[in-house]
Design a protein around this motif. Sequence first.
Motif, PDB file in Angstrom:
ATOM      1  N   ILE A 240       5.660  -9.565  10.874  1.00 24.47           N
ATOM      2  CA  ILE A 240       4.332  -9.583  11.602  1.00 24.47           C
ATOM      3  C   ILE A 240       3.205 -10.614  10.649  1.00 24.47           C
ATOM      4  CG2 ILE A 240       2.194  -8.807  12.643  1.00 24.47           C
ATOM      5  CD1 ILE A 240       3.943  -6.377  13.157  1.00 24.47           C
ATOM      6  N   LYS A 241       3.280 -10.258   9.388  1.00 23.94           N
ATOM      7  CA  LYS A 241       2.493 -11.095   8.474  1.00 23.94           C
ATOM      8  C   LYS A 241       2.928 -12.595   8.503  1.00 23.94           C
ATOM      9  CE  LYS A 241       0.902  -7.656   5.223  1.00 23.94           C
ATOM     10  NZ  LYS A 241       0.851  -7.416   3.842  1.00 23.94           N
ATOM     11  N   ALA A 242       4.205 -12.779   8.366  1.00 18.91           N
ATOM     12  CA  ALA A 242       4.742 -14.110   8.473  1.00 18.91           C
ATOM     13  C   ALA A 242       4.440 -14.961   9.993  1.00 18.91           C
ATOM     14  CB  ALA A 242       6.328 -14.062   8.431  1.00 18.91           C
ATOM     15  N   VAL A 243       4.556 -14.366  10.800  1.00 15.44           N
ATOM     16  CA  VAL A 243       4.180 -14.844  12.169  1.00 15.44           C
ATOM     17  C   VAL A 243       2.816 -15.363  12.076  1.00 15.44           C
ATOM     18  CG1 VAL A 243       3.898 -14.562  14.332  1.00 15.44           C
ATOM     19  CG2 VAL A 243       6.091 -13.625  13.841  1.00 15.44           C
ATOM     20  N   VAL A 244       1.859 -14.261  11.613  1.00  9.92           N
ATOM     21  CA  VAL A 244       0.478 -14.729  11.784  1.00  9.92           C
ATOM     22  C   VAL A 244       0.097 -16.014  10.553  1.00  9.92           C
ATOM     23  CG1 VAL A 244      -1.834 -13.792  10.957  1.00  9.92           C
ATOM     24  CG2 VAL A 244      -0.371 -12.241  12.329  1.00  9.92           C
ATOM     25  N   ALA A 245       0.760 -15.876   9.363  1.00 10.91           N
ATOM     26  CA  ALA A 245       0.493 -16.768   8.568  1.00 10.91           C
ATOM     27  C   ALA A 245       1.000 -18.242   9.037  1.00 10.91           C
ATOM     28  CB  ALA A 245       1.380 -16.486   7.183  1.00 10.91           C
ATOM     29  N   ALA A 247       1.295 -19.137  12.276  1.00  9.51           N
ATOM     30  CA  ALA A 247       0.511 -19.448  13.447  1.00  9.51           C
ATOM     31  C   ALA A 247      -0.918 -19.770  13.091  1.00  9.51           C
ATOM     32  CB  ALA A 247       0.378 -18.127  14.364  1.00  9.51           C
ATOM     33  N   HIS A 248      -1.559 -19.289  12.089  1.00 14.17           N
ATOM     34  CA  HIS A 248      -2.697 -19.715  11.513  1.00 14.17           C
ATOM     35  C   HIS A 248      -2.874 -21.103  10.724  1.00 14.17           C
ATOM     36  CE1 HIS A 248      -4.715 -15.436  11.802  1.00 14.17           C
ATOM     37  NE2 HIS A 248      -4.355 -15.985  13.041  1.00 14.17           N
ATOM     38  N   ASP A 249      -1.521 -21.204  10.088  1.00  8.02           N
ATOM     39  CA  ASP A 249      -1.455 -22.577   9.514  1.00  8.02           C
ATOM     40  C   ASP A 249      -1.473 -23.624  10.618  1.00  8.02           C
ATOM     41  OD1 ASP A 249      -1.207 -21.960   6.966  1.00  8.02           O
ATOM     42  OD2 ASP A 249       0.959 -22.654   6.615  1.00  8.02           O
ATOM     43  N   TYR A 250      -0.971 -23.348  11.679  1.00  8.47           N
ATOM     44  CA  TYR A 250      -0.872 -24.291  12.904  1.00  8.47           C
ATOM     45  C   TYR A 250      -2.034 -24.263  13.645  1.00  8.47           C
ATOM     46  CZ  TYR A 250       3.656 -25.764  11.470  1.00  8.47           C
ATOM     47  OH  TYR A 250       4.812 -26.262  10.688  1.00  8.47           O
ATOM     48  N   GLY A 251      -2.800 -23.530  13.542  1.00  5.68           N
ATOM     49  CA  GLY A 251      -4.068 -23.332  14.531  1.00  5.68           C
ATOM     50  C   GLY A 251      -4.121 -22.522  15.837  1.00  5.68           C
ATOM     51  N   PHE A 252      -2.921 -21.569  15.645  1.00  6.15           N
ATOM     52  CA  PHE A 252      -2.766 -20.788  16.604  1.00  6.15           C
ATOM     53  C   PHE A 252      -3.409 -19.491  16.444  1.00  6.15           C
ATOM     54  CE2 PHE A 252       1.398 -22.969  17.209  1.00  6.15           C
ATOM     55  CZ  PHE A 252       1.069 -23.867  18.142  1.00  6.15           C
ATOM     56  N   THR A 253      -4.008 -18.684  17.372  1.00  9.74           N
ATOM     57  CA  THR A 253      -4.307 -17.521  17.377  1.00  9.74           C
ATOM     58  C   THR A 253      -3.055 -16.536  17.774  1.00  9.74           C
ATOM     59  OG1 THR A 253      -5.013 -17.200  19.673  1.00  9.74           O
ATOM     60  CG2 THR A 253      -6.746 -17.836  17.954  1.00  9.74           C
ATOM     61  N   GLY A 271      -3.253  -8.945  10.490  1.00  8.26           N
ATOM     62  CA  GLY A 271      -4.047 -10.213  10.705  1.00  8.26           C
ATOM     63  C   GLY A 271      -3.951 -10.736  12.318  1.00  8.26           C
ATOM     64  N   VAL A 272      -3.478 -10.086  13.157  1.00  7.00           N
ATOM     65  CA  VAL A 272      -3.514 -10.525  14.492  1.00  7.00           C
ATOM     66  C   VAL A 272      -4.731 -10.712  14.944  1.00  7.00           C
ATOM     67  CG1 VAL A 272      -1.163  -9.659  15.065  1.00  7.00           C
ATOM     68  CG2 VAL A 272      -3.041  -8.400  15.839  1.00  7.00           C
ATOM     69  N   ASP A 273      -4.892 -11.239  16.140  1.00  6.26           N
ATOM     70  CA  ASP A 273      -6.217 -11.781  16.356  1.00  6.26           C
ATOM     71  C   ASP A 273      -6.413 -10.844  17.715  1.00  6.26           C
ATOM     72  OD1 ASP A 273      -7.168 -14.591  15.429  1.00  6.26           O
ATOM     73  OD2 ASP A 273      -5.200 -14.856  15.697  1.00  6.26           O
ATOM     74  N   SER A 274      -5.525 -10.138  18.554  1.00  3.40           N
ATOM     75  CA  SER A 274      -5.970  -9.149  19.651  1.00  3.40           C
ATOM     76  C   SER A 274      -4.737  -8.392  19.703  1.00  3.40           C
ATOM     77  CB  SER A 274      -6.321 -10.116  20.896  1.00  3.40           C
ATOM     78  OG  SER A 274      -5.048 -10.785  21.508  1.00  3.40           O
ATOM     79  N   ILE A 275      -5.117  -6.988  20.198  1.00 14.14           N
ATOM     80  CA  ILE A 275      -4.079  -6.075  20.466  1.00 14.14           C
ATOM     81  C   ILE A 275      -4.291  -6.080  22.041  1.00 14.14           C
ATOM     82  CG2 ILE A 275      -3.366  -3.666  20.447  1.00 14.14           C
ATOM     83  CD1 ILE A 275      -2.880  -5.003  17.929  1.00 14.14           C
TER      84      ILE A 275
END
Length: 439
Positions: A240-245, A247-253, A271-275
């Motif tokens: 999950i941390k890898a996805v978030v890292a 995604a945030h690099d590419y400007g995604f929530t 660090g996800v933006d929403s549950i």
Amino acid sequence: MTRRPVLALAAAVLAATPVLAAEPPAQGGLIVLHCPHLLDPAAGRLLGDSTVVIRDGRIQAVRPGTGSEPGARVVELTGQTCLPGLIDAHTHLTSETSPTGYTDQFRWNTADYAIRSTVYARRTLLAGFTTVRNLGDNANESIALRNAIDAGVVAGPRIFTAGVPIGSTGGHADPTDGYRQDLAGDPGPEEGIINSPADAWKAVRQHYKDGVDLIKIMPSGGVLDESASADNPQMTTEEIKAVVAAAHDYGFTVAAHAHGAEAIRRAVLAGVDSIEHGTFMDEDDMKLMKEHGTWFVPTIVAGKYVEQMAAKPGYYPPQVARKAKEVGPIIQATAGRAYKAGVKIAFGTDASVYPHGQNAKEFEYMVQAGMPPMYAIQAATTHAAALLHKPDELGQIRPGRRADVVAVPGNPLEDITALQRVSFVMKDGLIYKQDGKPL
């Protein structure tokens, strides 16, 4: 086994459906709306007689009383309350619940889903929802739908889409759950199925290449897939941390489908933006979400609907019906507890789990869960706009914002079900519904 056919196919199909085309009405330019009441969710109050001036798709002015502008088209909304275009932060516009849904997937092509999506999109818009987050499809067909709507080819809400969801082998995102062995294959990162942090980076980068607007992950089990659990953790914290890292690099929530308490905890800490859903959320999860500023999108109407359908013999496969009966009775109470605990809530419904166009029933269930009507409306306007990182574009009837305006008969603060009877819909300054009738 791939579920990613060429996107041009879906786009071509969408372009070839003139019967659903959004013929730009003889509108645009300068329009004046006369609203007997105007709901301002940012201020948390209901205003009296108001005039909204719209020029070329943007709100130019909001004034008290009844006024006009030289050369303007005037729209009288007698007996109605105006409010910002509604936002549903959790939809699936390219499919819809059906007792044959589990077998249709073996007969329908991507083009079949794409054509039907134009109908679902129009229903959603006419229900007053001018913007949606689309959190998962089968073959990125929602990207083609978004592009067709943006181009004015079909009528529908403004779409922020996640494309295909990201999850683990055999998890809720795995489209081959329940298939026999020779059909199941071994989907990988290109199809959104990951089993390591390296896979996670590959999957996010593929999504960027495909043209998504955000990322959706599945760190817990779910109700409608053909696996055994609705709530077990299905992604590691590192994944999950890898996805978030990435995604945030590419400007995604990052939106995280999560029913189980442990999956919620991992997703919030990562660090996800929403549950999304959050059915079995516990007090520790709520505390963490408040500390991290994580949004919660409850989707109560979906839980209610699957519980109802699970009582119909044969509507769902047996293991799906069992999970629906477990989740359905809990999700509304969880939403009420989260509100009382101070967790930030944005409006979302999981549309497609129930029939499209019934999105506004969620308001009624939110109020039943203990949320004030104004808060429920804020969840679908200012809160959802903040979740989308579009507070200066959406969710308010203020100068400079997009001209997304809906109206309902009566006062939704006194009768929240009024939002199920939307009588007027404007998106980007174009009127799609007036006096309760589609244009």
